[in-house]
Each structure stands twice: as C-alpha cells, then as structure tokens.
Design an enzyme around this catalytic site. Structure first.
Site, mmCIF file in Angstrom:
data_model
loop_
_atom_site.group_PDB
_atom_site.id
_atom_site.type_symbol
_atom_site.label_atom_id
_atom_site.label_comp_id
_atom_site.label_asym_id
_atom_site.label_seq_id
_atom_site.Cartn_x
_atom_site.Cartn_y
_atom_site.Cartn_z
ATOM 1 N N ASP A 80 -0.681 3.219 3.712
ATOM 2 C CA ASP A 80 -1.417 3.246 2.364
ATOM 3 C C ASP A 80 -1.889 1.987 1.724
ATOM 4 O O ASP A 80 -1.912 0.790 2.649
ATOM 5 C CB ASP A 80 -0.245 3.497 1.376
ATOM 6 N N HIS A 81 -2.564 1.816 0.491
ATOM 7 C CA HIS A 81 -3.198 0.584 0.223
ATOM 8 C C HIS A 81 -2.432 -0.335 0.117
ATOM 9 O O HIS A 81 -1.121 -0.690 -0.178
ATOM 10 C CB HIS A 81 -3.829 0.804 -1.253
ATOM 11 N N LYS A 82 -2.847 -1.729 0.687
ATOM 12 C CA LYS A 82 -2.194 -3.025 0.639
ATOM 13 C C LYS A 82 -1.091 -3.184 1.582
ATOM 14 O O LYS A 82 -0.487 -4.281 1.406
ATOM 15 C CB LYS A 82 -1.829 -3.394 -0.876
ATOM 16 N N ALA A 83 -0.823 -2.337 2.264
ATOM 17 C CA ALA A 83 0.183 -2.439 3.231
ATOM 18 C C ALA A 83 -0.484 -3.505 4.413
ATOM 19 O O ALA A 83 -1.635 -3.475 4.646
ATOM 20 C CB ALA A 83 0.257 -1.102 4.155
ATOM 21 N N ALA B 85 -6.977 1.519 0.887
ATOM 22 C CA ALA B 85 -7.830 0.282 0.262
ATOM 23 C C ALA B 85 -6.972 -0.815 0.406
ATOM 24 O O ALA B 85 -5.761 -0.764 0.175
ATOM 25 C CB ALA B 85 -8.123 0.771 -1.058
#
Length: 211
Positions: free
Chosen positions: A139-142, A122
C-alpha cells in the site's frame, strides 16, 4: 528491452520468471543453475545451459544479454547478485508481470520479481532483489527493504516498514505503520498488529512470537 535475458536459477521462481518475461515479449536466452542434473533439460522450451559461475556464459551478460536472479533462497540470491555486480559490473533487471500495477510515483530498485496482480501503491519504496508473489499488495508509503520475500495475497498496509531480508508468508496482513525487523519471518495467514523485532519469527492472529 532489446537484449535477451539469462535467468540465474532454474527452480522455484525461475519458471514464473520466464512466464513474466514471456508476458512482456522479452526473449529468454537460457537458464543457469548449479544442479548439474538439470543441464540439457528445458523449461517451457528454454534450455538449462550450465552453471551460474561459468565464465563462458557470464561473459555474455552486460554485452549481449541482461541477467535476472531467480533464486528463492535469500543467501544464495545475495551471492549471485554480488557476483554479477563485481564480476560483470551489471545489476540484475526487474521481472515485472504485465498484469502487475506499479504506481507512477513508487520507487523501485533492481532485480525484483513482481508476479501477476501485485500492486505497489503511491509513494511506496521498494528496495532491490525482492520477491513479490501473485496478488501481494504494497500500500501507499510502505517501505520494503532489499531481499524481502512477500507471499501470495499478502497485504502490507500503508506506511508499514519491512526491513532487509524479512520473509512474509502467504495471506499475511501487516497493519499500517508496523515495522517488521531485519531477517524476521511471519508465518502464513498471520495478522501482524505490532512491530516484529530483528530475526524474530511470529505466527497467528494476532501474530505472536514463536520461541
């Protein structure tokens, strides 16, 4: 996708790129490669037609076909991408395996190679012309810059930043919030717990700079 695809490159990720398009029932018209010894040969019944700079084939791109750049070497990949944009006014398409997971609110650029079982979480932001090998996790916000290559099974944890042209080997773990600088290289199996500078090479657990 209505148009067939011409794949630029016939080595390295070219064969899995073909498999990705097959998995999505996209027709591949043929391969273009600078290695003349490959001309007239086939990869899984798809012909290697000629040179990537051959105007006879390039003129098909945009009008009758799409293009995908399947070249591992980032400098040559960049050359071919720029040639397509300048010569044909065409952006390479993404090659995304049917078994990859891309979050509905992830941002994805152009011309990326995303193999089976890759997960993009996400609000992750992925640039253009990247290579994600099987099972890589973003992973998220990478944030992933352009022309990044991430090896099979590597994990880029939440809010990590991988800058343009960085190379992450197979089985690497990059902990959350760490930055991997532009053009940096991370050896296979490394665990990166601190930021890596521009053009640095690191290896190990924890990853340390190789001089």
């Amino acid at each position: 996708m209505d148009k067939p695809v011409i794949i630029l490159g016939a080595k390295g990720i070219a064969h899995p790129a073909l498999e990705i398009f097959n998995s999505n029932k996209v027709i591949v018209y043929g391969f273009l490669d600078e290695d003349q010894s490959l001309y007239g040969t086939e990869i899984n019944n798809i012909p290697v037609l000629g040179n990537p700079e051959d105007e006879g084939f390039l003129k098909l791109i945009g009008k009758k076909t799409e293009a995908f750049v399947a070249v591992d070497d980032s400098k040559y990949r960049k050359f071919l991408v720029e040639m397509l944009i300048e010569n044909r006014k065409v952006q390479p398409i993404n090659a995304i395996h049917e078994r990859a997971y891309i979050s509905t609110d992830a941002v994805l650029g152009h011309g990326n190679f995303i193999n089976a079982n890759v997960a993009v979480g996400a609000a992750a932001k992925v640039g253009s012309y990247c290579i994600f090998h099987s099972g890589a996790i973003i992973d998220h916000k990478a944030v992933i810059g352009d022309f990044v290559q991430i090896g099979a099974g590597s994990i880029i944890n939440a809010e990590a930043i991988i800058e343009e042209g960085a190379f992450i080997g197979s089985g690497v773990t990059v902990v959350g919030g760490v930055t991997i600088g532009k053009g940096a290289r991370v050896g296979a199996g490394s665990v990166v717990i601190a930021s890596v500078g521009k053009n640095e090479t690191v290896f190990g657990n924890p990853a340390a700079k190789i001089k």
